[in-house]
Design a protein around this motif. Structure first.
Motif, short mmCIF file in Angstrom:
data_model
loop_
_atom_site.label_atom_id
_atom_site.label_comp_id
_atom_site.label_asym_id
_atom_site.label_seq_id
_atom_site.Cartn_x
_atom_site.Cartn_y
_atom_site.Cartn_z
N TRP A 62 28.06 64.31 6.41
CA TRP A 62 28.07 65.51 7.26
C TRP A 62 27.54 65.18 8.64
N VAL A 66 30.17 65.60 11.48
CA VAL A 66 30.06 66.91 12.13
C VAL A 66 28.95 66.95 13.19
N THR A 67 27.72 66.65 12.76
CA THR A 67 26.59 66.83 13.66
C THR A 67 26.64 65.87 14.86
N CYS A 101 24.33 73.09 12.29
CA CYS A 101 24.78 71.90 11.56
C CYS A 101 23.60 71.12 11.00
#
Length: 166
Positions: A62, A66-67, A101
């Motif tokens: 993740w 994403v972050t 996030c």
């Protein structure tokens, strides 16, 4: 699992402590994940030894997918915002999205705790140091001495000296 979980509440409290934000950002620039640093402190407060396997898996995926990309976009907007005031609202929205996030990532780390068999140790600064050193190893930092000062700030904030009044 809830986004508003004990590690998240602990992270908010610790990050808001004097000097922690700056220390955490220094460690982030050195290659560490702030969430993993805060998790290491939380576990030490709970008397639990961090296992490096907790720092991998879904939460790491993740973070990388994403972050980190969102942070990179936010940094680009921040650079352009210096010349363009009209980007301020966009920048603030990206900062809030990045924080959301981070919260999801910390929830994923917390979920991994539910299946982990962590060793119990006496809670305190020594355990915090050992846990934080695990984060450094995972980040590829081979010389912890180069980040002693910011680590000291995190440890002192997580385990304040009861004899020092503030």
């Amino acid at each position: 699992m809830s986004l508003n979980n004990p590690p998240w509440q602990s992270a908010l409290k610790l990050y808001g402590s004097a000097g922690v934000e700056q220390a955490a950002l220094e460690l982030q620039q050195a290659g560490c994940s702030i969430n993993r640093l805060l998790l290491a402190c939380y576990l030490a407060q709970q008397g639990l030894q961090l296992e490096s396997s907790l720092l991998r898996g879904d939460a790491l995926e993740w973070q990388q997918a994403v972050t980190h990309p969102l942070r990179a976009v936010r940094y680009r907007v921040r650079e352009q915002k210096a010349q363009r005031d009209d980007l301020d609202q966009c920048y603030r929205a990206l900062r809030e999205a990045e924080l959301a996030c981070e919260q999801v990532e910390l929830m994923m780390l917390w979920q991994s705790l539910s299946t982990a068999n962590l060793c119990s140790k006496p809670s305190g600064r020594e355990l915090a140091k050992a846990n934080l050193e695990q984060v450094l190893v995972e980040a590829g930092i081979t010389d912890p001495a180069c980040v002693d000062a910011p680590l000291g700030v995190l440890i002192a904030a997580a385990f304040p000296d009861p004899l020092v009044s503030g």
